[in-house]
Design a protein around this motif. Structure first.
Motif, PDB file in Angstrom:
ATOM      1  N   PHE A 284       0.817  -1.207   0.000  1.00  0.00           N
ATOM      2  CA  PHE A 284       0.000   0.000   0.000  1.00  0.00           C
ATOM      3  C   PHE A 284       0.852   1.259   0.000  1.00  0.00           C
ATOM      4  N   LEU A 285       0.187   2.373  -0.308  1.00  0.00           N
ATOM      5  CA  LEU A 285       0.746   3.700  -0.120  1.00  0.00           C
ATOM      6  C   LEU A 285       0.018   4.353   1.040  1.00  0.00           C
ATOM      7  N   GLN A 286       0.753   5.052   1.896  1.00  0.00           N
ATOM      8  CA  GLN A 286       0.087   5.843   2.920  1.00  0.00           C
ATOM      9  C   GLN A 286      -0.598   7.029   2.257  1.00  0.00           C
ATOM     10  N   PHE A 287      -1.819   7.314   2.731  1.00  0.00           N
ATOM     11  CA  PHE A 287      -2.611   8.378   2.107  1.00  0.00           C
ATOM     12  C   PHE A 287      -3.234   9.232   3.209  1.00  0.00           C
ATOM     13  N   ASN A 288      -2.371   9.976   3.871  1.00  0.00           N
ATOM     14  CA  ASN A 288      -2.800  10.803   4.991  1.00  0.00           C
ATOM     15  C   ASN A 288      -2.889  12.280   4.584  1.00  0.00           C
ATOM     16  N   ALA A 289      -3.374  13.095   5.512  1.00  0.00           N
ATOM     17  CA  ALA A 289      -3.632  14.511   5.228  1.00  0.00           C
ATOM     18  C   ALA A 289      -2.452  15.163   4.516  1.00  0.00           C
ATOM     19  N   GLY A 290      -2.759  15.892   3.457  1.00  0.00           N
ATOM     20  CA  GLY A 290      -1.726  16.542   2.652  1.00  0.00           C
ATOM     21  C   GLY A 290      -1.379  15.772   1.399  1.00  0.00           C
ATOM     22  N   ALA A 291      -1.676  14.471   1.374  1.00  0.00           N
ATOM     23  CA  ALA A 291      -1.390  13.660   0.188  1.00  0.00           C
ATOM     24  C   ALA A 291      -2.489  13.874  -0.859  1.00  0.00           C
ATOM     25  N   ILE A 292      -2.062  13.994  -2.099  1.00  0.00           N
ATOM     26  CA  ILE A 292      -2.990  14.132  -3.222  1.00  0.00           C
ATOM     27  C   ILE A 292      -2.675  13.026  -4.220  1.00  0.00           C
ATOM     28  N   ALA A 293      -3.678  12.241  -4.570  1.00  0.00           N
ATOM     29  CA  ALA A 293      -3.501  11.119  -5.496  1.00  0.00           C
ATOM     30  C   ALA A 293      -4.182  11.422  -6.820  1.00  0.00           C
ATOM     31  N   THR A 294      -3.472  11.188  -7.903  1.00  0.00           N
ATOM     32  CA  THR A 294      -4.061  11.273  -9.243  1.00  0.00           C
ATOM     33  C   THR A 294      -4.200   9.856  -9.771  1.00  0.00           C
ATOM     34  N   ILE A 295      -5.422   9.496 -10.130  1.00  0.00           N
ATOM     35  CA  ILE A 295      -5.732   8.123 -10.543  1.00  0.00           C
ATOM     36  C   ILE A 295      -6.038   8.102 -12.033  1.00  0.00           C
ATOM     37  N   GLY A 296      -5.394   7.190 -12.751  1.00  0.00           N
ATOM     38  CA  GLY A 296      -5.650   7.064 -14.181  1.00  0.00           C
ATOM     39  C   GLY A 296      -5.079   5.771 -14.716  1.00  0.00           C
ATOM     40  N   VAL A 297      -5.076   5.641 -16.021  1.00  0.00           N
ATOM     41  CA  VAL A 297      -4.523   4.451 -16.675  1.00  0.00           C
ATOM     42  C   VAL A 297      -3.006   4.563 -16.699  1.00  0.00           C
ATOM     43  N   ALA A 298      -2.320   3.502 -16.291  1.00  0.00           N
ATOM     44  CA  ALA A 298      -0.860   3.502 -16.251  1.00  0.00           C
ATOM     45  C   ALA A 298      -0.270   3.405 -17.660  1.00  0.00           C
ATOM     46  N   PRO A 299       0.917   3.937 -17.871  1.00  0.00           N
ATOM     47  CA  PRO A 299       1.562   3.774 -19.179  1.00  0.00           C
ATOM     48  C   PRO A 299       1.969   2.321 -19.458  1.00  0.00           C
ATOM     49  N   GLU A 300       2.242   1.552 -18.382  1.00  0.00           N
ATOM     50  CA  GLU A 300       2.590   0.133 -18.547  1.00  0.00           C
ATOM     51  C   GLU A 300       1.350  -0.699 -18.855  1.00  0.00           C
ATOM     52  N   LYS A 301       1.579  -1.851 -19.442  1.00  0.00           N
ATOM     53  CA  LYS A 301       0.514  -2.840 -19.643  1.00  0.00           C
ATOM     54  C   LYS A 301       0.987  -4.204 -19.152  1.00  0.00           C
ATOM     55  N   ALA A 302       0.033  -4.992 -18.663  1.00  0.00           N
ATOM     56  CA  ALA A 302       0.328  -6.389 -18.391  1.00  0.00           C
ATOM     57  C   ALA A 302       0.301  -7.154 -19.708  1.00  0.00           C
ATOM     58  N   ARG A 303       1.234  -8.116 -19.854  1.00  0.00           N
ATOM     59  CA  ARG A 303       1.314  -8.901 -21.089  1.00  0.00           C
ATOM     60  C   ARG A 303       1.270 -10.382 -20.722  1.00  0.00           C
ATOM     61  N   LEU A 304       0.139 -11.006 -21.004  1.00  0.00           N
ATOM     62  CA  LEU A 304      -0.087 -12.399 -20.640  1.00  0.00           C
ATOM     63  C   LEU A 304       0.069 -13.269 -21.885  1.00  0.00           C
ATOM     64  N   VAL A 305       1.001 -14.218 -21.830  1.00  0.00           N
ATOM     65  CA  VAL A 305       1.285 -15.066 -22.980  1.00  0.00           C
ATOM     66  C   VAL A 305       0.091 -15.974 -23.286  1.00  0.00           C
ATOM     67  N   LEU A 306      -0.249 -16.069 -24.563  1.00  0.00           N
ATOM     68  CA  LEU A 306      -1.366 -16.883 -25.025  1.00  0.00           C
ATOM     69  C   LEU A 306      -0.893 -18.222 -25.557  1.00  0.00           C
ATOM     70  N   LYS A 307      -1.797 -19.159 -25.624  1.00  0.00           N
ATOM     71  CA  LYS A 307      -1.492 -20.452 -26.249  1.00  0.00           C
ATOM     72  C   LYS A 307      -1.367 -20.290 -27.752  1.00  0.00           C
TER      73      LYS A 307
END
Length: 308
Positions: A284-307
């Motif tokens: 986890f990240l601590q998220f106490n008073a004064g912290a500001i979080a920006t939530i969005g889609v990450a630049p990374e992607k998960a890559r799951l190998v297919l059959k």
């Protein structure tokens, strides 16, 4: 490109965790049976996993050296492009691993097809080796999945394969300011869930089940609702149990996030504010008073190998 190691990611079985807790298998058995449980189920589950894992490791060892990484150590393990990543476990372990491998393709193996649905586990201990060979020769196909990202104003960040939780570490109300598409509100709630497309059938769906049930209580003709279909570069946020008062509002409780429309949350919690991902409260990240979080889609992607 040559590969140095295969990294075998696994989690401890329930029996292994019980033995850690009670020191011996006999004491673990006494504890479970004294409560009326069936210890044989823990044993058979463990036996099946150990058999599958040994088979995977034995086959891998014939073509590449390998190292074992327990789920607990994923946040601190340094992955690199010269590693073949093989996950042996349940779907949740794949989600946990995807956040830390920085786009390295993941070969996901279902060690127990009778127990695990394996939505993210296309391979078995008997048929995964061709996938390893394709990855090592760079001739593989993948399913890409978007990740959610929480980025704090101090530079810390956390990724999620399925969902993020933003709120209080205990059952007290979370206090924060939420901003989305030009609107702002002060909230007192049970926290915010932000779901990816991959996670929309999990925690997020249970919230929709609850709201449907409550609405049916008032109107028996209410049809079942479900999360809207998300695009690959979209997230959905939902505020849980927003409380309306003289100082808190409850209108801004859901929305779709994308590159041009992130979610910004400012913590008003002096202590115990947290952001965690994929149901793992210890990561986890601590998220106490004064912290500001920006939530969005990450630049990374998960890559799951297919059959195939």
């Amino acid at each position: 490109m040559s590969f140095d190691y295969a990294i075998l990611v696994r989690n401890k079985t329930r029996l292994e965790l019980l033995i850690e807790r009670f020191n011996t298998k006999a004491q673990a058995k006494f504890y479970i049976e004294s409560l009326g449980g069936q210890f044989e189920e823990y044993e058979s589950e463990n036996d099946r996993f150990q058999e599958s894992f040994a088979l995977v490791q034995r086959q891998l060892s014939s073509v590449i050296k390998n190292k074992i990484v327990e789920r607990t150590y994923l946040p601190s393990f340094l992955f690199n492009k010269k590693q073949v990543v093989v996950v042996v476990g349940q779907d949740g372990l794949v989600a946990n691993t995807a956040k830390y491998v920085n786009g390295i393709p993941i070969i996901a193996i279902n060690p127990d097809q009778e127990r695990y649905d394996g939505v993210l586990l296309p391979f078995t201990p008997q048929d995964f080796m061709p996938a390893v060979e394709r990855v090592m020769s760079n001739q593989f196909r993948v399913r890409e999945a978007s990740l959610a990202e929480a980025r704090l104003n101090d530079g810390q960040r956390l990724l999620a394969f399925n969902d993020l939780f933003i709120g209080a570490a205990s059952h007290v109300s979370a206090r924060y300011r939420i901003a989305y598409q030009g609107a702002e509100e002060n909230h007192s709630s049970s926290g915010i869930i932000v779901s990816t497309k991959s996670g929309s059938t999990g925690w997020l769906s249970s919230i929709f089940n609850m709201t449907t049930g409550m609405t049916r209580f008032v109107d028996s003709d209410q049809k079942r609702s479900s999360p809207p279909a998300l695009g690959d570069k979209e997230l959905l946020f939902v505020v849980r149990e927003a409380f309306q008062s003289k100082r808190t509002q409850s209108s801004l409780v859901a929305g779709i996030l994308h590159e041009a429309a992130p979610l910004v949350v400012e913590s008003f919690m002096p202590t115990n504010g947290v952001i965690f991902s994929d149901g793992v409260e210890s990561d986890f990240l601590q998220f106490n008073a004064g912290a500001i979080a920006t939530i969005g889609v990450a630049p990374e992607k998960a890559r799951l190998v297919l059959k195939g």
